[in-house]
Each structure stands twice: as structure tokens, then as C-alpha cells.
Motif scaffolding. Sequence first.
Motif, short mmCIF file in Angstrom:
data_model
loop_
_atom_site.label_atom_id
_atom_site.label_comp_id
_atom_site.label_asym_id
_atom_site.label_seq_id
_atom_site.Cartn_x
_atom_site.Cartn_y
_atom_site.Cartn_z
N THR A 151 0.83 -1.21 0.00
CA THR A 151 0.00 0.00 0.00
C THR A 151 0.86 1.26 0.00
O THR A 151 0.43 2.29 -0.51
CB THR A 151 -0.99 0.03 1.18
OG1 THR A 151 -0.27 0.03 2.42
CG2 THR A 151 -1.94 -1.16 1.14
N LYS A 152 2.07 1.19 0.56
CA LYS A 152 2.97 2.34 0.50
C LYS A 152 3.35 2.64 -0.95
O LYS A 152 3.46 3.81 -1.34
CB LYS A 152 4.23 2.08 1.34
CG LYS A 152 3.96 2.06 2.84
CD LYS A 152 5.21 1.73 3.63
CE LYS A 152 6.13 2.90 3.73
NZ LYS A 152 7.24 2.67 4.71
N VAL A 153 3.52 1.60 -1.73
CA VAL A 153 3.87 1.76 -3.14
C VAL A 153 2.70 2.37 -3.90
O VAL A 153 2.86 3.34 -4.66
CB VAL A 153 4.28 0.42 -3.77
CG1 VAL A 153 4.58 0.58 -5.26
CG2 VAL A 153 5.46 -0.19 -3.03
N VAL A 154 1.52 1.84 -3.70
CA VAL A 154 0.32 2.34 -4.38
C VAL A 154 0.09 3.81 -4.01
O VAL A 154 -0.19 4.63 -4.89
CB VAL A 154 -0.91 1.47 -4.03
CG1 VAL A 154 -2.18 2.09 -4.57
CG2 VAL A 154 -0.72 0.05 -4.57
N ASP A 155 0.25 4.15 -2.75
CA ASP A 155 0.08 5.54 -2.32
C ASP A 155 1.08 6.46 -3.01
O ASP A 155 0.73 7.56 -3.44
CB ASP A 155 0.21 5.66 -0.80
CG ASP A 155 -0.95 5.03 -0.05
OD1 ASP A 155 -2.00 4.75 -0.67
OD2 ASP A 155 -0.79 4.81 1.17
N GLU A 178 0.30 9.51 -5.55
CA GLU A 178 0.77 10.85 -5.20
C GLU A 178 1.55 11.50 -6.35
O GLU A 178 1.54 12.71 -6.51
CB GLU A 178 1.67 10.76 -3.96
CG GLU A 178 2.26 12.06 -3.51
CD GLU A 178 3.23 11.86 -2.35
OE1 GLU A 178 4.33 12.43 -2.42
OE2 GLU A 178 2.89 11.14 -1.40
N ALA A 179 2.22 10.69 -7.12
CA ALA A 179 3.08 11.19 -8.21
C ALA A 179 2.21 11.74 -9.35
O ALA A 179 1.00 11.57 -9.38
CB ALA A 179 3.97 10.06 -8.72
N GLY A 180 2.86 12.37 -10.29
CA GLY A 180 2.16 12.97 -11.41
C GLY A 180 1.53 11.95 -12.34
O GLY A 180 1.96 10.80 -12.41
N GLN A 181 0.54 12.37 -13.06
CA GLN A 181 -0.18 11.51 -13.99
C GLN A 181 0.67 11.09 -15.18
O GLN A 181 0.35 10.12 -15.85
CB GLN A 181 -1.44 12.23 -14.49
CG GLN A 181 -2.46 12.50 -13.41
CD GLN A 181 -3.01 11.22 -12.83
OE1 GLN A 181 -3.21 10.24 -13.54
NE2 GLN A 181 -3.26 11.21 -11.53
N GLU A 182 1.75 11.80 -15.43
CA GLU A 182 2.60 11.48 -16.57
C GLU A 182 3.89 10.77 -16.18
O GLU A 182 4.71 10.46 -17.03
CB GLU A 182 2.93 12.77 -17.34
CG GLU A 182 1.72 13.44 -17.93
CD GLU A 182 0.95 12.55 -18.90
OE1 GLU A 182 1.58 11.89 -19.73
OE2 GLU A 182 -0.29 12.52 -18.81
N LEU A 188 -2.72 -1.39 -8.96
CA LEU A 188 -2.76 -0.11 -9.65
C LEU A 188 -3.80 -0.10 -10.77
O LEU A 188 -4.19 -1.16 -11.27
CB LEU A 188 -1.39 0.22 -10.24
CG LEU A 188 -0.26 0.42 -9.24
CD1 LEU A 188 1.07 0.52 -9.98
CD2 LEU A 188 -0.50 1.64 -8.38
N GLU A 189 -4.16 1.09 -11.19
CA GLU A 189 -5.03 1.25 -12.36
C GLU A 189 -4.24 0.81 -13.60
O GLU A 189 -3.01 0.86 -13.62
CB GLU A 189 -5.46 2.71 -12.50
CG GLU A 189 -6.25 3.26 -11.34
CD GLU A 189 -7.60 2.59 -11.17
OE1 GLU A 189 -8.21 2.23 -12.20
OE2 GLU A 189 -8.05 2.42 -10.02
N GLU A 190 -4.95 0.42 -14.64
CA GLU A 190 -4.30 -0.10 -15.85
C GLU A 190 -3.30 0.89 -16.45
O GLU A 190 -2.19 0.51 -16.84
CB GLU A 190 -5.35 -0.48 -16.89
CG GLU A 190 -4.76 -1.18 -18.09
CD GLU A 190 -5.82 -1.67 -19.05
OE1 GLU A 190 -5.50 -1.76 -20.25
OE2 GLU A 190 -6.96 -1.97 -18.62
#
Length: 132
Positions: A49-53, A57-61, A84-86
Motif C-alpha cells: 500500500t505504501k507503493v500504491v500511495d 501521489e506522483a504525477g499523472q505522466e 494499480l489502475e491499468e
Amino acid sequence: MKTSLLLLSYSKEITDGLKKMIEQMQTSNDVSIYSLGGTVDNEIGSDPTKVVDAVNEAGQEDWFLVFADIGSAILNAEMAQDMLEEDQQERYYLVEAPLVEGAFAAAITASTTSDVQQVLSEAQNAGKKEWS
């Protein structure tokens, strides 16, 4: 494109120290470094979950280069990818490289190029020592 390095280890102290070292040696605004060692309670272990968070948090690109040291840190990096999302999964790279040398090489290379394959190659070759 911006690069996020995700550092995973059983130990928060290891990833905090590595993050500090890399940040002192490279100053690119195109590279973000996340220290994700230990559990959410800062105990020994790792947590997907730390990775997913961090990814959220990071940018969309951003593209995400994940460096893990041993055991469950590697398993949790793989588990996080599944969570994660696809579109995030498409930009998420599990890097088969030593944690310290690979992450350092990736950070330096990503500060000079946006070619993800070149960054991955440099990271994967970073741990090879040719002492004889």
C-alpha cells in the motif's frame, strides 16, 4: 516525462539513506525519489500500500521505476503493480537491478534522458563489477 524511483526494502533506514545519497548527487527536477522501506508502522518489513500511495501521489505522466532488495519487498512490489489502475501499470517497471547501484544509475540517467529503455539498461548494468 518525469521519473519516479520507488525504493523498497525491509528497512526504512536503508531506503531513507539511499534517497538522501541520490538527492545529494543529482539535482534534476525530473526525478522524484520515494523511500518506501519498512511497514506503515515503520517496523521491519514491507507493504504494497505504501507503493500504491506513492504512485497515486506522483504525477499523472510519471513513469515508475521500482527497486526492491529482498524477499517480501520484491513480492510486495509485484503485488502493488496488481493493485494499480491499468494506465499506471503501463508506466510501472519492476527493475531487476541491485537496489543501491541500480537506483543511483537510474536517477542519474533519468536526469539526462527521457528514454525509459536507456534508463532501465543503465540500472540493470550498474551492479556489474568486472574486478579481476
